[in-house]
Write an enzyme that holds these catalytic residues in place. Sequence first.
Site, PDB file in Angstrom:
ATOM      1  N   ARG A 100       0.819  -1.219   0.000  1.00 30.96           N
ATOM      2  CA  ARG A 100       0.000   0.000   0.000  1.00 30.96           C
ATOM      3  C   ARG A 100       0.852   1.268   0.000  1.00 30.96           C
ATOM      4  NH1 ARG A 100      -4.145  -1.859   4.671  1.00 30.96           N
ATOM      5  NH2 ARG A 100      -2.317  -3.103   5.219  1.00 30.96           N
ATOM      6  N   LYS A 199     -17.548   7.013  -2.760  1.00 27.61           N
ATOM      7  CA  LYS A 199     -17.485   7.417  -1.357  1.00 27.61           C
ATOM      8  C   LYS A 199     -16.417   8.477  -1.153  1.00 27.61           C
ATOM      9  CE  LYS A 199     -14.266   3.819   0.279  1.00 27.61           C
ATOM     10  NZ  LYS A 199     -13.207   4.254  -0.515  1.00 27.61           N
ATOM     11  N   ASP A 229      -8.698  -5.092   5.359  1.00 30.40           N
ATOM     12  CA  ASP A 229      -7.821  -4.884   6.517  1.00 30.40           C
ATOM     13  C   ASP A 229      -8.664  -4.682   7.777  1.00 30.40           C
ATOM     14  OD1 ASP A 229      -5.849  -4.294   8.316  1.00 30.40           O
ATOM     15  OD2 ASP A 229      -4.952  -2.675   7.179  1.00 30.40           O
ATOM     16  N   THR A 230      -9.052  -3.452   8.073  1.00 29.87           N
ATOM     17  CA  THR A 230      -9.870  -3.208   9.268  1.00 29.87           C
ATOM     18  C   THR A 230     -11.358  -3.412   8.984  1.00 29.87           C
ATOM     19  OG1 THR A 230     -10.008  -0.848   8.757  1.00 29.87           O
ATOM     20  CG2 THR A 230      -8.190  -1.565  10.191  1.00 29.87           C
ATOM     21  N   GLY A 232     -13.507  -1.564   7.571  1.00 27.04           N
ATOM     22  CA  GLY A 232     -14.363  -0.381   7.617  1.00 27.04           C
ATOM     23  C   GLY A 232     -15.032  -0.104   6.284  1.00 27.04           C
TER      24      GLY A 232
END
Length: 318
Positions: A100, A199, A229-230, A232
């Site tokens: 990333r 978004k 990953d998280t 969200g």
Amino acid sequence: MITHGKNIKIFTANANPKLAKAIAEIIGIPVGNSEVGTFSDGEIFVNIGETVRGSDVFVVQSTSYPVNDHLMELLIMIDAFKRASAGRITAVIPYFGYARQDRKAKARDPISAKLVADLIATAGADRVLTMDLHAPQIQGFFNIPVDHLLGVPILGQYYTNKFQDSKDDVVVVSPDLGSVTRARNFAARLDAPLAIIDKRRPKANVAEVMNVIGDIIDKKVILVDDMIDTAGTITHGAKALMERGAKEVYACCTHGVLSGPAIERIAQSPIKELVTLDTIPLSPEKTIDKIKVLSVAPIFAEAIERIYEDLPVSTLFV
């Protein structure tokens, strides 16, 4: 004609030994005899318990959590094989960490993906075999050959079988604009329409959904991304899709990083099922009923055999 290492040998460090064993079993050879551990001060040591002189060595190691330890294990193993006169060394990295950090997003940012690529080549790797780099251009960071496998064929086949009786109700959704190309390829494989979540991200790991482009009302939607990953982005996207009329929400990714609050978010989200590949092993506490894991061992095994026999790997993308 095989013009390099006289035989295949597969070794693994500590990131994903189960995957390495599965790959070796498909090829029909045992995993190489090696030990990777730490000294009392935390330094990594490597012991290679068999000769590799002239061999075509494949080192299977994802640079997943703990990323720095697994990266150092990989580098030290490569160095050990190089000094032991291996015929050729291929770093098999199902999940490439630091991917990333592939550009300077702001002033004085490092480009860590390029640094890691240089480290792998400097350690002595002759080529790299990986899957679904976060940014495909990272292939150009290496000064050695890179074979870049895709997770879409595995995931696509799973959903083709799953929804074979209701494929007209399926819509593939890209969770953001950056994943549109991947989602479009996935949709083409399923012969399904594409929708996009547009978004705005106020800050890191926080995503605010603005709009859904495409028809998802009363549809079974599949959110597709390269990594979660998280969680969200994917869980916010799932909630927005349900609020806008989707019938059911499924999600899939190649790399289930699933760090921090990811498992809790997925468990509480409207996502009916999350499918991920085993490029990163799931620890027991991350194993919940909503998560299904598919193996990449068959595609990596075939790629390794093709590399050894000097055959094209591109046929695996069909």
